[in-house]
Motif scaffolding. Structure first.
Motif, PDB file in Angstrom:
ATOM      1  N   ASN A 141       1.019  -1.353  -0.112  1.00  0.00           N
ATOM      2  CA  ASN A 141       0.228   0.214   0.348  1.00  0.00           C
ATOM      3  C   ASN A 141       0.564   1.322  -0.081  1.00  0.00           C
ATOM      4  O   ASN A 141       0.845   2.337   0.720  1.00  0.00           O
ATOM      5  CB  ASN A 141      -1.261  -0.037   1.259  1.00  0.00           C
ATOM      6  N   PRO A 142       1.684   1.323  -0.623  1.00  0.00           N
ATOM      7  CA  PRO A 142       2.395   2.661  -0.891  1.00  0.00           C
ATOM      8  C   PRO A 142       1.519   3.681  -1.283  1.00  0.00           C
ATOM      9  O   PRO A 142       1.237   3.801  -2.212  1.00  0.00           O
ATOM     10  CB  PRO A 142       3.944   2.315  -1.815  1.00  0.00           C
ATOM     11  N   ASP A 143       2.554   5.305  -1.152  1.00  0.00           N
ATOM     12  CA  ASP A 143       1.865   6.003  -1.828  1.00  0.00           C
ATOM     13  C   ASP A 143       2.509   6.785  -2.780  1.00  0.00           C
ATOM     14  O   ASP A 143       1.725   7.135  -3.020  1.00  0.00           O
ATOM     15  CB  ASP A 143       2.166   7.570  -0.575  1.00  0.00           C
ATOM     16  N   TYR A 144       3.720   6.594  -3.374  1.00  0.00           N
ATOM     17  CA  TYR A 144       4.112   6.206  -4.379  1.00  0.00           C
ATOM     18  C   TYR A 144       4.616   5.147  -5.534  1.00  0.00           C
ATOM     19  O   TYR A 144       4.847   4.097  -4.848  1.00  0.00           O
ATOM     20  CB  TYR A 144       5.262   7.413  -4.543  1.00  0.00           C
ATOM     21  N   ILE A 145       3.756   4.980  -6.938  1.00  0.00           N
ATOM     22  CA  ILE A 145       3.865   3.399  -7.631  1.00  0.00           C
ATOM     23  C   ILE A 145       4.252   3.699  -8.531  1.00  0.00           C
ATOM     24  O   ILE A 145       3.268   4.856  -9.244  1.00  0.00           O
ATOM     25  CB  ILE A 145       1.954   2.774  -7.592  1.00  0.00           C
ATOM     26  N   PHE A 146       5.278   2.780  -9.026  1.00  0.00           N
ATOM     27  CA  PHE A 146       6.043   3.175 -10.569  1.00  0.00           C
ATOM     28  C   PHE A 146       5.470   1.447 -11.505  1.00  0.00           C
ATOM     29  O   PHE A 146       5.226   0.811 -10.630  1.00  0.00           O
ATOM     30  CB  PHE A 146       7.408   3.141 -10.200  1.00  0.00           C
TER      31      PHE A 146
END
Ligand SMILES: Nc1ncnc2c1ncn2[C@@H]1O[C@H](COP(=O)(O)OP(=O)(O)OP(=O)(O)O)[C@@H](O)[C@H]1O
Length: 232
Positions: A141-146
């Motif tokens: 559940n990260p805030d920054y997704i690549f």
């Protein structure tokens, strides 16, 4: 906020990224387009700390340890014999001994991995591996997704399902950085569009502006590949 500051990357004498700077605001969804070999994956790998830049720095909310709060969809890998989706998800979640929580079980269903959870990863199809890699990007559940070519090669049903899924994440104010060769994917998910050309930012515009000017991201890209765009 993600700050990419004066990133240059050389492989030997080959300058792959040439003094790239830009800022991604929290909650923004940026689509990165560009030719094969333009430097897109290298840029993402540097941002998340997988490889080192020759010079420049990347800051996430002012701090250098960007990897702590990001999720990245890895490209297809070669796995040790016997490695399964189930084991890999447990490894990424760092909960070898625990049962999966409800969110993880839901994600496994959404990404249609439930039937292949205990299959050797080396025996999965390309699309199955890709879906697993996309799930791993968001498992914590990260805030920054690549996402690096997340839907390329998936069947249309899964393309639509994953696009819808990431659209929902966008509503939750997650920050998305998406590399894609599919203009429709960028148009659906992103509110900002970039073209990387030979290691430099050739174009950086709001989606609205692109659509207003060219009608669609695809039309813009066609103009770019025909040499009819002169943004530099
Ligand atoms: N480890 C490496 N050693 C040497 N050169 C590399 C390495 N990794 C990438 N390159 C080179 O850097 C350039 C940019 O590669 P990169 O994978 O970033 O391109 P890309 O824009 O993601 O391309 P594609 O659309 O084909 O995925 C290419 O010329 C590639 O050959």
């Amino acid at each position: 906020m993600l700050e990419i500051k004066n990133i240059t990357k050389k492989f030997g004498k080959n300058v792959v990224l040439d003094n790239i700077s830009f800022v991604v605001k929290a909650g923004e969804a940026v689509g990165i387009l560009g030719s094969n070999g333009a430097g897109k994956s290298t840029l993402i790998e540097i941002i998340v700390g997988q490889i080192k830049a020759t010079s420049g720095e990347v800051l996430l909310n002012g701090e250098k340890d960007v990897y702590k709060n990001v999720g990245i969809q890895f490209q297809e890998g070669v796995w040790p014999k016997g490695m399964t989706s189930k084991l890999l998800i447990k490894y990424f979640k760092k909960n070898w001994s625990k049962k999966f929580d409800d969110r993880t079980n839901d994600l496994i269903k959404i990404f249609e991995l439930d039937k292949i959870m205990t299959k050797d990863l080396n025996q999965l199809s390309g699309g199955q591996k890709q879906r697993l890699n996309a799930l791993l990007a968001i498992i914590n559940n990260p805030d920054y997704i690549f996402l690096d070519e997340m839907i390329t090669g998936l069947d249309l049903k899964m393309q639509l399902r994953l696009s819808d899924f990431f659209k929902e994440l966008k509503k939750e104010k997650k920050t998305l950085v998406i590399i894609s060769h599919i203009p429709e994917e960028v148009e659906t998910l992103c509110d900002r569009v970039m073209i990387i050309d030979q290691g430099k930012i050739f174009l950086d515009k709001k989606l609205e502006e692109v659509v207003k000017t060219f009608g669609s991201v695809r039309n813009m890209l066609i103009k770019y590949y025909k040499g009819e765009l002169h943004e530099k």
